[in-house]
Scaffold this motif. Structure first.
Motif, PDB file in Angstrom:
ATOM      1  N   CYS A  25      74.746  15.065 -19.398  1.00 35.48           N
ATOM      2  CA  CYS A  25      73.565  15.456 -20.162  1.00 35.48           C
ATOM      3  C   CYS A  25      72.698  14.225 -20.392  1.00 35.48           C
ATOM      4  N   TYR A  26      71.401  14.383 -20.210  1.00 37.86           N
ATOM      5  CA  TYR A  26      70.446  13.292 -20.401  1.00 37.86           C
ATOM      6  C   TYR A  26      69.363  13.718 -21.378  1.00 37.86           C
ATOM      7  N   ALA A  27      68.813  12.737 -22.081  1.00 37.85           N
ATOM      8  CA  ALA A  27      67.684  12.973 -22.977  1.00 37.85           C
ATOM      9  C   ALA A  27      66.523  12.097 -22.527  1.00 37.85           C
ATOM     10  N   HIS A  40      57.684   2.940 -25.793  1.00 42.63           N
ATOM     11  CA  HIS A  40      58.366   3.100 -24.507  1.00 42.63           C
ATOM     12  C   HIS A  40      58.892   4.520 -24.325  1.00 42.63           C
ATOM     13  N   TYR A  41      59.000   4.876 -23.055  1.00 45.25           N
ATOM     14  CA  TYR A  41      59.598   6.134 -22.611  1.00 45.25           C
ATOM     15  C   TYR A  41      60.929   5.756 -21.993  1.00 45.25           C
ATOM     16  N   GLY A  42      61.960   6.557 -22.231  1.00 46.60           N
ATOM     17  CA  GLY A  42      63.253   6.243 -21.646  1.00 46.60           C
ATOM     18  C   GLY A  42      64.065   7.485 -21.361  1.00 46.60           C
ATOM     19  N   VAL A  43      65.136   7.277 -20.630  1.00 48.66           N
ATOM     20  CA  VAL A  43      66.110   8.322 -20.325  1.00 48.66           C
ATOM     21  C   VAL A  43      67.468   7.773 -20.732  1.00 48.66           C
ATOM     22  N   MET A  44      68.214   8.566 -21.494  1.00 46.96           N
ATOM     23  CA  MET A  44      69.495   8.153 -22.046  1.00 46.96           C
ATOM     24  C   MET A  44      70.557   9.182 -21.688  1.00 46.96           C
ATOM     25  N   GLU A  45      71.741   8.733 -21.286  1.00 44.41           N
ATOM     26  CA  GLU A  45      72.841   9.659 -21.019  1.00 44.41           C
ATOM     27  C   GLU A  45      73.573   9.936 -22.327  1.00 44.41           C
ATOM     28  N   LEU A  46      73.830  11.230 -22.596  1.00 46.05           N
ATOM     29  CA  LEU A  46      74.471  11.623 -23.848  1.00 46.05           C
ATOM     30  C   LEU A  46      75.921  12.059 -23.688  1.00 46.05           C
ATOM     31  N   GLY A  47      76.421  12.132 -22.484  1.00 46.01           N
ATOM     32  CA  GLY A  47      77.805  12.560 -22.279  1.00 46.01           C
ATOM     33  C   GLY A  47      77.885  13.698 -21.279  1.00 46.01           C
ATOM     34  N   ASN A  48      79.016  14.389 -21.273  1.00 48.95           N
ATOM     35  CA  ASN A  48      79.235  15.445 -20.285  1.00 48.95           C
ATOM     36  C   ASN A  48      78.590  16.775 -20.638  1.00 48.95           C
ATOM     37  N   THR A  49      78.301  17.001 -21.911  1.00 51.79           N
ATOM     38  CA  THR A  49      77.649  18.246 -22.317  1.00 51.79           C
ATOM     39  C   THR A  49      76.515  17.924 -23.270  1.00 51.79           C
ATOM     40  N   CYS A  50      75.481  18.725 -23.236  1.00 52.76           N
ATOM     41  CA  CYS A  50      74.344  18.515 -24.123  1.00 52.76           C
ATOM     42  C   CYS A  50      74.681  19.009 -25.527  1.00 52.76           C
ATOM     43  N   THR A  81      71.186  15.312 -12.284  1.00 53.42           N
ATOM     44  CA  THR A  81      70.727  13.966 -11.957  1.00 53.42           C
ATOM     45  C   THR A  81      69.259  13.790 -12.307  1.00 53.42           C
ATOM     46  N   PRO A  82      68.916  12.727 -13.037  1.00 55.62           N
ATOM     47  CA  PRO A  82      67.496  12.462 -13.312  1.00 55.62           C
ATOM     48  C   PRO A  82      66.726  12.268 -12.011  1.00 55.62           C
ATOM     49  N   SER A  83      65.495  12.727 -12.005  1.00 57.64           N
ATOM     50  CA  SER A  83      64.664  12.620 -10.795  1.00 57.64           C
ATOM     51  C   SER A  83      64.238  11.169 -10.572  1.00 57.64           C
ATOM     52  N   ALA A  85      61.222  10.223 -10.219  1.00 54.65           N
ATOM     53  CA  ALA A  85      60.056   9.996 -11.086  1.00 54.65           C
ATOM     54  C   ALA A  85      60.502   9.595 -12.491  1.00 54.65           C
ATOM     55  N   GLN A  86      61.525  10.257 -13.021  1.00 54.44           N
ATOM     56  CA  GLN A  86      62.025   9.906 -14.349  1.00 54.44           C
ATOM     57  C   GLN A  86      62.582   8.483 -14.341  1.00 54.44           C
ATOM     58  N   GLN A  87      63.307   8.135 -13.292  1.00 56.90           N
ATOM     59  CA  GLN A  87      63.864   6.786 -13.193  1.00 56.90           C
ATOM     60  C   GLN A  87      62.750   5.749 -13.130  1.00 56.90           C
ATOM     61  N   GLN A  88      61.743   5.998 -12.320  1.00 53.97           N
ATOM     62  CA  GLN A  88      60.635   5.047 -12.174  1.00 53.97           C
ATOM     63  C   GLN A  88      59.816   4.954 -13.455  1.00 53.97           C
ATOM     64  N   ASN A  89      59.546   6.098 -14.101  1.00 56.80           N
ATOM     65  CA  ASN A  89      58.757   6.091 -15.328  1.00 56.80           C
ATOM     66  C   ASN A  89      59.478   5.355 -16.460  1.00 56.80           C
ATOM     67  N   ALA A  90      60.785   5.495 -16.520  1.00 55.22           N
ATOM     68  CA  ALA A  90      61.549   4.831 -17.567  1.00 55.22           C
ATOM     69  C   ALA A  90      61.705   3.331 -17.285  1.00 55.22           C
ATOM     70  N   GLY A  91      61.660   2.944 -16.036  1.00 56.19           N
ATOM     71  CA  GLY A  91      61.784   1.518 -15.693  1.00 56.19           C
ATOM     72  C   GLY A  91      63.037   0.899 -16.267  1.00 56.19           C
ATOM     73  N   SER A  92      62.870  -0.171 -17.026  1.00 55.63           N
ATOM     74  CA  SER A  92      64.023  -0.866 -17.600  1.00 55.63           C
ATOM     75  C   SER A  92      64.695  -0.073 -18.723  1.00 55.63           C
ATOM     76  N   ASN A  93      64.048   0.999 -19.179  1.00 52.85           N
ATOM     77  CA  ASN A  93      64.634   1.838 -20.226  1.00 52.85           C
ATOM     78  C   ASN A  93      65.361   3.047 -19.652  1.00 52.85           C
ATOM     79  N   PHE A  94      65.644   3.034 -18.359  1.00 54.83           N
ATOM     80  CA  PHE A  94      66.440   4.084 -17.731  1.00 54.83           C
ATOM     81  C   PHE A  94      67.915   3.750 -17.978  1.00 54.83           C
TER      82      PHE A  94
END
Length: 97
Positions: A25-27, A40-50, A81-83, A85-94
């Motif tokens: 699960c990602y946020a 900043h915009y970021g993507v964070m992994e929260l674990g196996n279930t949301c 899996t994050p796309s 685009a999400q990886q690129q948009n988040a940059g160092s905050n991915f």
């Protein structure tokens, strides 16, 4: 003969047990710092279930606070899996927090 059948069955059982139960699960979130203002915009992994919405929000906020950031909002929760685009948009905050 039994030994020949038992070995592949045991290997299959171990492989299935090692496989993840579900997708991670990602946020996606937005955060800020003051003095000077930084966003900043970021993507964070929260674990196996949301987790439920309120719990996800508090989890994201607590992790960000450890890095000196204040959560503005959780944009979305998603599994898989994050796309690119999400990886690129988040940059160092991915997956940083």
């Amino acid at each position: 003969m039994k030994t020949l059948l038992t070995l592949p069955a045991a290997a299959l059982a171990l492989a299935l047990a090692a496989a993840p139960a579900g997708a991670a699960c990602y946020a996606e979130y937005k955060a800020k710092q003051d003095n000077p203002l930084k966003l900043h915009y970021g993507v964070m992994e929260l674990g196996n279930t949301c987790p439920p919405g309120g719990k996800a929000q508090s989890t994201v906020a607590a992790r960000l606070q450890q890095g000196g950031w204040v959560l503005l909002n959780v944009i979305s929760l998603f599994e898989g899996t994050p796309s690119k685009a999400q990886q690129q948009n988040a940059g160092s905050n991915f997956l940083r927090y």
